[in-house]
Write an enzyme that holds these catalytic residues in place. Structure first.
Site, mmCIF file in Angstrom:
data_model
loop_
_atom_site.group_PDB
_atom_site.id
_atom_site.type_symbol
_atom_site.label_atom_id
_atom_site.label_comp_id
_atom_site.label_asym_id
_atom_site.label_seq_id
_atom_site.Cartn_x
_atom_site.Cartn_y
_atom_site.Cartn_z
ATOM 1 N N GLY A 118 87.800 -66.738 -44.511
ATOM 2 C CA GLY A 118 86.389 -67.026 -44.786
ATOM 3 C C GLY A 118 86.029 -68.400 -44.290
ATOM 4 C CE1 TYR A 122 90.704 -59.470 -36.660
ATOM 5 C CE2 TYR A 122 89.401 -58.973 -38.608
ATOM 6 C CZ TYR A 122 89.582 -59.683 -37.428
ATOM 7 O OH TYR A 122 88.646 -60.594 -37.027
ATOM 8 C CB CYS A 146 87.092 -64.792 -50.631
ATOM 9 S SG CYS A 146 85.335 -64.529 -50.750
ATOM 10 C CG ASN A 157 89.907 -61.683 -51.651
ATOM 11 O OD1 ASN A 157 88.954 -61.168 -51.075
ATOM 12 N ND2 ASN A 157 91.145 -61.427 -51.291
ATOM 13 N N GLY A 158 87.249 -60.241 -53.317
ATOM 14 C CA GLY A 158 87.076 -58.806 -53.544
ATOM 15 C C GLY A 158 85.618 -58.463 -53.790
#
Length: 463
Positions: free
Chosen positions: A39, A253, A10, A113-114
């Site tokens: 996302g 990436y 996210c 996020n995570g």
């Protein structure tokens, strides 16, 4: 997961305006737009106006979720936002974030996020004490634990939550008159702080701060809690600080190349990885091409170091998005062609070096080799700017099970045969470390299995 690449879970964004009459919804919206690569499943914004929180969220891309007059209804001087790729819990609007909770003391909105590794145990414990959950995401567990501790004050409540939850997380929270940022004790997930005339900004990546015209101040430290309110910005540490282990895949990436992460240019790290790869695994060839988009800075670096000209060999369809739903195998094969088509002018009759950032399952890589051969390439030499992926991630990156990781099951020579390439080489772990400037502060568990904390053992990993 039918996709070849890893996915980050996210992106989060938070904005605090010192001027109480300001509306920050547009800043949050543009920030999320800049983080869309993190996302594409759902998007949401919660705006706090003097303690009252209004949320708009739905499945889809940022531009679709907020079309029409959706943003006009979100009035307030504090806002948080979220774009989601589901790794924990199913998709759908119920599990979209930010998550808002109404309490006696007021409302809380939280975006995350995570991934928590002890989510299941915490959820069962809370359910046993009478909590009814509305969603299947670990974010709701955090909100609940946070809400329970608020009687001790906001900072203490967050510290208590951090003592209990285990895993990787970057959080943006708003409650009362505050915007809060939290980074996990290992700094596994990224979050940075920026400023713009009279506004503070929190974001997963600095490119979101750039987009809204702000300037990057710094990354949050591992374990740092930042509280922004009328008294300005205050920073609090955590008692259980353990040292930085930021996710190295952000550099390889996930992150946009124009982001600055851990104090380094992501573009520069990728370019350097290409140069190192050219030194480690040279090969005679006529042209170096990169797989768009994340392979391109590395291909330019490889070309510069090797003296072999760089060329554009694959054209990307800008509208295929990062995720493409393929209902069956036949269409999956078309899927790669839909995203990438060979440029015959560059590759016909040539010995081609193709640079990509990673090989996960191998299906896309195999198809790329076929596409280059169909485009007339005389030889195809595959070069990868990360080592073989041999372990599953437990920290909010959607990795396939170990049995689907081509690098966990095959030697480099076997993978070369599967891909049908004339040669194949990966960057060494030392080379990767050098590309990000040392590498001791990074988590590289997907390559070396050295997880920064205990993780659940999956039956299929015990073989």
């Amino acid at each position: 997961m039918g996709e070849e690449k890893f996915h980050d879970e996210c992106g989060v964004m938070g904005v605090y305006a010192e001027d109480k009459s300001a509306d920050v919804a547009a800043e949050v919206y543009y920030g999320l737009y800049a983080l869309q690569h993190r996302g594409q499943e759902s998007a949401g914004i919660s705006i706090n106006q003097e303690g009252r929180i209004t949320t708009h969220k739905d499945v889809g891309l940022v531009a679709d979720v907020f079309k029409g007059g959706a943003l006009d209804k979100l009035k307030g001087s504090i806002g948080i936002g979220h774009v989601r790729y589901a790794t924990s819990g199913e998709g759908g609007v119920t599990n979209a974030q930010p998550l808002t909770v109404n309490l006696k003391a007021g409302q809380i909105a939280l975006a995350h996020n995570g991934n928590l590794v002890n989510d299941k145990a915490l959820r069962e414990m809370l359910e046993d004490s009478g909590v009814v959950f509305q969603t299947t995401i670990d974010t709701e567990v955090m909100v609940d634990i946070l809400a329970r501790g608020l009687k001790h004050g906001v900072v203490e409540a967050i510290r208590r939550m951090v003592e209990i939850i285990k895993g990787a997380y970057a959080l943006v929270i708003t409650l009362e008159d505050k915007l809060i940022g939290v980074r996990d004790p290992y700094g596994l997930r990224p979050i940075c702080l920026g400023k713009k005339d009279g506004m503070y900004i929190l974001a997963s990546e600095s490119c979101a701060i750039d987009t809204v015209g702000g300037e990057l101040i710094r990354d949050l430290e591992p374990g740092e809690i930042v509280i922004i309110d009328k008294d300005g910005l205050k920073s609090y540490g955590q008692k259980n600080w353990v040292g930085k282990r930021a996710c190295i895949f952000e550099q390889i990436y996930f992150a946009r190349p124009d982001s600055i992460m851990e104090g380094r240019s992501v573009y520069q790290a990728r370019h350097t990885a290409g140069r190192i790869l050219a030194k480690e695994s040279p090969v005679e060839a006529d042209v170096v091409i990169g797989v768009p988009d994340s392979g391109i800075p590395a291909a330019i670096g490889y070309a510069k170091e090797s003296g072999i000209p760089y060329g554009i060999g694959l054209i990307k369809n800008k509208y295929s998005g990062r995720t493409f739903i393929q209902p069956n195998q036949k269409l999956r094969e078309v899927g790669v062609r839909l995203k990438l088509n060979p440029l015959r002018d560059t590759i016909a009759g040539k010995r081609v070096i193709i640079i990509d950032d990673s090989i996960v399952r191998g299906t896309t890589s195999k198809r790329l080799v076929e596409i280059l051969r169909e485009g007339g390439a005389a030889e195809v030499h595959f070069r990868v700017t990360s080592p073989p992926v041999t372990h599953t991630c437990h920290f909010g990156i959607d990795t396939p099970e170990k049995k689907h990781l081509i690098g966990a099951r095959n030697t480099v020579e076997e993978i070369r045969e599967i891909l049908g390439a004339d040669s194949l080489a990966y960057i060494s772990l030392e080379g990767l470390n050098a590309s990000v400037g040392g590498g001791t502060e990074y988590c590289r568990a997907c390559f070396d299995g050295d997880y920064p904390m205990e993780v659940p053992v999956l039956a299929e990993d015990e073989e």
